[in-house]
Design an enzyme around this catalytic site. Structure first.
Site, PDB file in Angstrom:
ATOM      1  N   ASN A   1      -5.144  -1.390  44.806  1.00 23.35           N
ATOM      2  CA  ASN A   1      -4.568  -1.222  43.465  1.00 23.35           C
ATOM      3  C   ASN A   1      -3.060  -1.085  43.659  1.00 23.35           C
ATOM      4  O   ASN A   1      -2.580  -0.032  44.053  1.00 23.35           O
ATOM      5  CB  ASN A   1      -5.160   0.044  42.815  1.00 23.35           C
ATOM      6  CG  ASN A   1      -4.473   0.366  41.499  1.00 23.35           C
ATOM      7  OD1 ASN A   1      -3.779  -0.476  40.919  1.00 23.35           O
ATOM      8  ND2 ASN A   1      -4.671   1.585  41.011  1.00 23.35           N
TER       9      ASN A   1
ATOM     10  N   LYS B   1      -0.797  -1.036  41.493  1.00 17.94           N
ATOM     11  CA  LYS B   1      -0.117  -0.345  40.380  1.00 17.94           C
ATOM     12  C   LYS B   1       1.130  -1.131  39.966  1.00 17.94           C
ATOM     13  O   LYS B   1       1.131  -2.356  40.071  1.00 17.94           O
ATOM     14  CB  LYS B   1       0.218   1.098  40.761  1.00 17.94           C
ATOM     15  CG  LYS B   1      -0.960   1.836  41.380  1.00 17.94           C
ATOM     16  CD  LYS B   1      -0.758   3.310  41.430  1.00 17.94           C
ATOM     17  CE  LYS B   1      -1.861   3.934  42.262  1.00 17.94           C
ATOM     18  NZ  LYS B   1      -1.906   5.372  42.158  1.00 17.94           N
TER      19      LYS B   1
ATOM     20  N   HIS C   1      -8.757   3.865  35.079  1.00 16.98           N
ATOM     21  CA  HIS C   1      -8.003   4.562  36.136  1.00 16.98           C
ATOM     22  C   HIS C   1      -7.439   5.855  35.543  1.00 16.98           C
ATOM     23  O   HIS C   1      -7.047   5.887  34.372  1.00 16.98           O
ATOM     24  CB  HIS C   1      -6.881   3.657  36.659  1.00 16.98           C
ATOM     25  CG  HIS C   1      -6.247   4.210  37.895  1.00 16.98           C
ATOM     26  ND1 HIS C   1      -5.314   5.208  37.862  1.00 16.98           N
ATOM     27  CD2 HIS C   1      -6.444   3.912  39.210  1.00 16.98           C
ATOM     28  CE1 HIS C   1      -4.960   5.508  39.102  1.00 16.98           C
ATOM     29  NE2 HIS C   1      -5.630   4.744  39.938  1.00 16.98           N
TER      30      HIS C   1
ATOM     31  N   GLU D   1      -4.673   7.168  35.753  1.00 20.44           N
ATOM     32  CA  GLU D   1      -3.322   7.031  35.173  1.00 20.44           C
ATOM     33  C   GLU D   1      -3.408   6.449  33.765  1.00 20.44           C
ATOM     34  O   GLU D   1      -2.612   6.799  32.888  1.00 20.44           O
ATOM     35  CB  GLU D   1      -2.445   6.173  36.106  1.00 20.44           C
ATOM     36  CG  GLU D   1      -2.073   6.955  37.360  1.00 20.44           C
ATOM     37  CD  GLU D   1      -1.837   6.125  38.603  1.00 20.44           C
ATOM     38  OE1 GLU D   1      -1.635   4.901  38.493  1.00 20.44           O
ATOM     39  OE2 GLU D   1      -1.861   6.709  39.707  1.00 20.44           O
TER      40      GLU D   1
ATOM     41  N   GLU E   1     -12.627   8.784  42.050  1.00 17.99           N
ATOM     42  CA  GLU E   1     -11.239   9.077  42.409  1.00 17.99           C
ATOM     43  C   GLU E   1     -10.857  10.463  41.902  1.00 17.99           C
ATOM     44  O   GLU E   1     -10.476  10.612  40.723  1.00 17.99           O
ATOM     45  CB  GLU E   1     -10.303   8.036  41.784  1.00 17.99           C
ATOM     46  CG  GLU E   1     -10.545   6.621  42.246  1.00 17.99           C
ATOM     47  CD  GLU E   1      -9.268   5.798  42.189  1.00 17.99           C
ATOM     48  OE1 GLU E   1      -8.873   5.254  43.223  1.00 17.99           O
ATOM     49  OE2 GLU E   1      -8.640   5.734  41.114  1.00 17.99           O
TER      50      GLU E   1
ATOM     51  N   GLY F   1      -2.441   9.547  45.116  1.00 15.17           N
ATOM     52  CA  GLY F   1      -1.003   9.478  45.341  1.00 15.17           C
ATOM     53  C   GLY F   1      -0.398  10.782  45.834  1.00 15.17           C
ATOM     54  O   GLY F   1       0.824  10.946  45.838  1.00 15.17           O
TER      55      GLY F   1
ATOM     56  N   SER G   1      -5.730   8.687  48.153  1.00 15.63           N
ATOM     57  CA  SER G   1      -5.027   8.849  49.434  1.00 15.63           C
ATOM     58  C   SER G   1      -5.854   8.386  50.628  1.00 15.63           C
ATOM     59  O   SER G   1      -5.723   8.938  51.727  1.00 15.63           O
ATOM     60  CB  SER G   1      -4.536  10.287  49.620  1.00 15.63           C
ATOM     61  OG  SER G   1      -3.608  10.616  48.594  1.00 15.63           O
TER      62      SER G   1
HETATM   63  C1  PEP Z   1      -5.407   4.760  43.126  1.00 16.35           C
HETATM   64  O1  PEP Z   1      -4.414   4.749  42.428  1.00 16.35           O
HETATM   65  O2  PEP Z   1      -6.445   4.215  42.731  1.00 16.35           O
HETATM   66  C2  PEP Z   1      -5.308   5.414  44.429  1.00 16.35           C
HETATM   67  C3  PEP Z   1      -6.409   5.682  45.055  1.00 16.35           C
HETATM   68  O3  PEP Z   1      -4.048   5.683  44.876  1.00 16.35           O
HETATM   69  P1  PEP Z   1      -3.658   6.299  46.320  1.00 16.35           P
HETATM   70  O4  PEP Z   1      -4.478   5.576  47.337  1.00 16.35           O
HETATM   71  O5  PEP Z   1      -2.197   6.028  46.459  1.00 16.35           O
HETATM   72  O6  PEP Z   1      -3.988   7.739  46.256  1.00 16.35           O
END
Ligand code: PEP
Length: 250
Positions: A9, A11, A95, A97, A167, A173, A212
């Protein structure tokens, strides 16, 4: 046996030039990855470039969001059919976000899941709790509620046409990954919850971990029985790190 899936992803990151370089790197290194399916979810505007670069390669592509509507006066929105014009196979829905910054409710996310599925796209449905919710001990309630919105609209069998990504919001992040045991516990809960309605769907549906995940921690997470792959943010922007995760999933 569920096929492992690793989805990047990106973003709102990258430029035309950096994305070209990233895809060159992924294409060069992907050769040995045969079992895992690999996907990159790009910003809309770069989808034509991504399609041109990845066509004929083993790497699939998708978008990070889509409209609930098919067409019309929805300024700034992108429909499922537009994504299909650029041969997207996947689309991320719900997601955290999108939920927290753009006010997407469970009902909106469920509608997006339905619209994507009806169009023949594979929705990657994100679910997960915030830190406050985890601390209150309501992780399972939150994840169950987010899943139930899709089940209520579409029926449990629809989940098998998509992918679920667990998630935990506190891990996205932040560099704070759920431990393999913490992640496995919620993945197993999700599978049990689906199995209560339909055991075959529960067995089939891929459940990815996101938050992460990186080159160093991927193997331990992916070794868990109910973790079928990863949704990768930051680490998907570096070809070598992303490839290391893909090899671990393989
Ligand atoms: C995400 O945004 O779906 C995600 C898992 O981000 P990160 O790996 O940077 O935590």
């Amino acid at each position: 046996m569920r096929r492992p899936l690793v989805a990047g992803n990106w973003k709102m990151n990258g430029s035309r030039a950096s994305i070209k370089a990233l895809l060159d790197g992924i294409k060069q290194g992907i050769g040995a990855v045969t079992r895992a399916e690999v996907v990159v979810c790009a910003p809309y505007i770069y989808l034509p470039d991504v399609e041109a670069q990845l066509s004929g390669s083993p790497v699939a592509w998708g978008a990070q969001n889509l409209s609930t509507e098919a067409s019309g006066a929805y300024t700034g929105e992108i429909s499922a059919s537009m994504l299909l014009d650029f041969h997207c196979r996947y689309v991320i829905v719900g997601h955290s976000e999108r939920r927290s910054l753009y006010g997407e409710t469970d009902a909106v996310v469920a509608k997006k899941f339905a619209v994507a599925r009806a169009a023949g796209l594979v929705p990657i449905l994100c679910v997960g709790e915030t830190l406050a919710e985890r601390e209150q001990g309501i992780t399972e309630q939150v994840v169950a509620r987010q899943l139930q919105a899709v089940i209520d609209l579409e029926g449990v069998a629809a989940l098998a046409a998509g992918v679920i990504a667990y998630e935990p919001v506190w891990a996205i992040g932040t560099g704070k990954t759920a431990s393999p045991e913490q992640a496995q516990e919620v993945h197993a809960f999700i599978r049990r919850r689906i199995a209560a309605s339909d055991a075959a769907v529960a067995e089939k549906v891929q459940i990815l971990y996101g938050g992460s995940m990186n080159a160093a921690n991927a193997a331990a997470l992916l070794a868990q029985a109910d973790i079928d792959g990863g949704l990768i943010g930051g680490a998907s922007l570096k070809a070598e790190d992303f490839l290391t995760i893909c090899r671990a999933a393989n």
